[in-house]
Design a protein around this motif. Sequence first.
Motif, PDB file in Angstrom:
ATOM      1  N   UNK A 149       0.814  -1.224   0.000  1.00 57.67           N
ATOM      2  CA  UNK A 149       0.000   0.000   0.000  1.00 57.67           C
ATOM      3  C   UNK A 149       0.842   1.266   0.000  1.00 57.67           C
ATOM      4  N   UNK A 150       2.147   1.106   0.063  1.00 54.23           N
ATOM      5  CA  UNK A 150       2.973   2.318   0.038  1.00 54.23           C
ATOM      6  C   UNK A 150       2.869   3.057  -1.286  1.00 54.23           C
ATOM      7  N   UNK A 193       0.449   4.341  -2.305  1.00 58.46           N
ATOM      8  CA  UNK A 193      -0.446   5.497  -2.142  1.00 58.46           C
ATOM      9  C   UNK A 193       0.338   6.810  -2.105  1.00 58.46           C
ATOM     10  N   UNK A 194       1.559   6.755  -1.592  1.00 57.14           N
ATOM     11  CA  UNK A 194       2.382   7.977  -1.616  1.00 57.14           C
ATOM     12  C   UNK A 194       2.611   8.431  -3.046  1.00 57.14           C
ATOM     13  N   UNK A 229      -0.626   9.663  -4.617  1.00 53.27           N
ATOM     14  CA  UNK A 229      -0.947  10.991  -4.100  1.00 53.27           C
ATOM     15  C   UNK A 229      -0.093  12.052  -4.797  1.00 53.27           C
ATOM     16  N   UNK A 242      -1.608  15.019  -7.172  1.00 47.35           N
ATOM     17  CA  UNK A 242      -1.361  16.431  -6.884  1.00 47.35           C
ATOM     18  C   UNK A 242      -0.619  17.084  -8.049  1.00 47.35           C
ATOM     19  N   UNK A 265      -3.047  17.720 -10.836  1.00 54.86           N
ATOM     20  CA  UNK A 265      -3.912  18.849 -10.474  1.00 54.86           C
ATOM     21  C   UNK A 265      -3.171  20.167 -10.656  1.00 54.86           C
ATOM     22  N   UNK A 266      -1.914  20.193 -10.225  1.00 54.27           N
ATOM     23  CA  UNK A 266      -1.116  21.419 -10.353  1.00 54.27           C
ATOM     24  C   UNK A 266      -0.897  21.778 -11.823  1.00 54.27           C
ATOM     25  N   UNK A 313      -3.913  23.407 -12.973  1.00 54.61           N
ATOM     26  CA  UNK A 313      -3.996  24.724 -12.353  1.00 54.61           C
ATOM     27  C   UNK A 313      -3.073  25.709 -13.071  1.00 54.61           C
ATOM     28  N   UNK A 334      -4.585  26.804 -16.235  1.00 56.14           N
ATOM     29  CA  UNK A 334      -5.631  27.822 -15.992  1.00 56.14           C
ATOM     30  C   UNK A 334      -4.998  29.207 -15.820  1.00 56.14           C
TER      31      UNK A 334
END
Lengths: 815, 68
Positions: free
Chosen positions: B1-2, B4-5, B8, B12, B15-16, B19, B22
């Motif tokens: 499950x590491x 997930x880092x 994540x 991010x 998303x950046x 952004x 935009x």
Amino acid sequence: MENCFHCGEVCDRSTIKHEEKSFCCHGCKTVFDILNENDLSYYYDLQESPGITPSRIEGKYDFLENTVISEKLLEFNEQGIQVVTLLIPSIHCSSCIWVLENLNKLNPAIKTAQVDFPKKNVRITYSSDLLSLHDLVVLLARLGYDPYISLEDASGKKTKTDRSLIYKLGVAGFAFGNIMFLSFPEYFKVDEFWLERFKHVFRWVMFGFSLPVVFYAGWGYFVSAFKGLRSKILNIDVPIAIGIFVLFVRSSVEIIMDWGSGFFDSLAGLVFFLLLGKFFQQKTYAFLSFERDYKSYFPIAVTRLLKGEAINGASNDAIKLKKEEQAQVYELEKGDRIIIRNSELIPVDAILIKGHALIDYSFVTGEAEPVVKQSGDYLYAGGRQQAGVIELEVLKPVEQSYLTKLWSNEIFSKNKQSGFESLTDQISKRFTITLLLIAFVSTAFWLFYDKSLALNVFTSVLIVACPCAIALAAPFTLGNLLRIFGRNKCYIKNSKVIEQMSHIDTVVFDKTGTLTTNQKNGIIYEGVTLSEEEKSVLTSTLRASNHPLSRALYTLLNKNGICTLDSFNEEVGKGIEGVTESHTVKVGSYDYVTKDAVRKSHEVEYENTGKTTVHIGANDEYKGCFVFYNEYRKGMTSVFKELSETCELVVLSGDNSGEQAYLEQILPQGSSLLFNQKPEDKLNYIKQLQEQGKNVLMVGDGLNDSGALAQSNVGLVISENVNVFSPACDGILDASRFNQITTFMTLSRQGIKVINYAFIFSLFYNVIGLGFAVTGNLAPVVAAILMPLSSISIVVFTTVYTYFLGRKLSVSKKN
Amino acid sequence: MNIIYMLLAISVFVALLFFAAFIYSVRNGQYDDTYTPSVRMLFEDELIIEKKELNKSSNESKPIKKKD
């Protein structure tokens, strides 16, 4: 009757048949030819009759040949490339966009052209080796797209658009979305091993996202709250800033001490919604400007006569030897000789040296009729010459002229709205005090009862009571009203104006141009009745003339038959003559018509009274004259009647008292009526009213009202064409909606009611939230649901309510 | 499950990226005029059709254009 293929106007006088199409005038036909020859006829396929009749341009743009002036207009000028942005008020449809962006087909020197439709401007890049700015502007003008170039273009830099609110909104929205996703796992908390392991990572990422929200997007609220407190005002931003601060600090402490997940999503959501309200409130009309002064009305350059040659020439021929040059208006000095042509504006105070001056001052002083001036008379800046060429001697530079001095009055540098306490601010004062009281009382209670919960309760109260919904009620209601007004052609500067409009108890009207129309529509005939034959010859003579007065008369008389003229003569600036076998008809000025008249069948009463007249003579006999007068706007009587129910009415006119009797009859009892008011008088009169505690709405139109518009609580400008110049004001009302003034005012009052309802509504949410808070049960998930719910329901409530109010406007329009 | 880092970090980052896109588009002035592009967009399509028609008609006979 046929409509012009180019401009769509009815071809009322002479129809020109060309390539199976009809045109109303040669101007329209020429544009068609230019476009057709250059494969630009797609222009006519996009929209039906999209064109504009080109106006006369000879010499109008000569000043652009002066490189000093044209340099000032250029945005970029290097290595043979020039870029210019021109304001073209006549841009009105998609065909305009198309033809302007395809200008390179007309002239290959033009590289690119880009239209900004809302701003009505075009940005053109062209190579300056092949095309000069002057030629470019003339090309546009020949197509009917006259650029509007004024003194303002020369006098300073263009303001940059402020986009910070969009950035802030973007940051807040971006953070809000991401934080929400990251906070979901803990909301649906099940005792899961993996969640326990990773929740710290999630929390710290959320913390990271919240930093730009607090320190960039929401920073404005801290600044505003600080400013408010410094000037001892508890504005709405104070409780908001407290809310943001407490949310951030408590959430950070919670994750540092590992007590919980914090309220980061509520924090980002709060800021996002608040900014959204601000953004919505900010409705701008790109094609309008509410900040104009005389600079955008005055020309950039004027024809100056070079002095040196005049002195050298000894005889009368010296006049001919004088050289003309295009000089910037700012450069004019005392003693300069300038030339003003027909329909040009006088930019400085000057003395008339020679020529027939007929000056229209209606825009600057409010005098309805053009004034005849003799050589040696003093001419004030701002008048528009209506007859032929005149020569003037400058008395004062442009900044010191009688008219422009008005702008040095302190009222123009004062921010009108700074002293106004909005409804939200009034509420927030009581709200903040109550909020702090509840916070301290409940904390005190918990300090005795259970000390461990006291701090929790204190922060919870401040968080949950953060007046997001209250702060949103006004922006959304007023923002929506702003849009409804705009759709109904009442363009308001900002939402505060609507709020101030609801407090109005005195309405002051200007007369000329505001209560009356600019067109001289009313025409009466004074004199001996004309025979049918004479009428027919008169109509035919008028038909051949292009003069605006002839056209107006022709429209009035065109029911009469038309006959073929044997000859037609026009003496520019004097009159016209039409001859048939049996009749000779002369139309024009009194002197022109009576020059050869043997008999005078009618005694003139209107000569030298300043009225606009057209005199008629037939077969060496003076018959009489047509008198033109300005008509009052439609619905004026009912507007007065409706307004007088709630407001006191005043009419302030710069004109003479010729219309006093008529207006007194229409105006309701107790209204004031003042004539011969100078611009300063109007300003001072409104100041006096305000000192008596009145809230004044000034309705005006011209430069002479500028002071009064700036001084009044709300300054509204009536405009026949919103694209042309209007003085600085708070709102611009299209003249066709003049009769709806009362409806707009009622609507603004109802808008305030809506805000009050929304306040009650949001207080209800606050009570629920406080219930959770004071009992120490405010879980992050409760705040995360309650806050957006209250905000969204307020937004929906105000939007729907104002929408229903707005429907009234469209109903009253139909009636 | 590491993993997930890693996930994540990727999410991010994406998303950046959006952004930044935009911010870039706002700075570029894309939101300054939201009306004209919507009209301009329709021009080119029709222009091509019109040109074809022009060519056709000029091949056949004299270009007589009628407004319908």
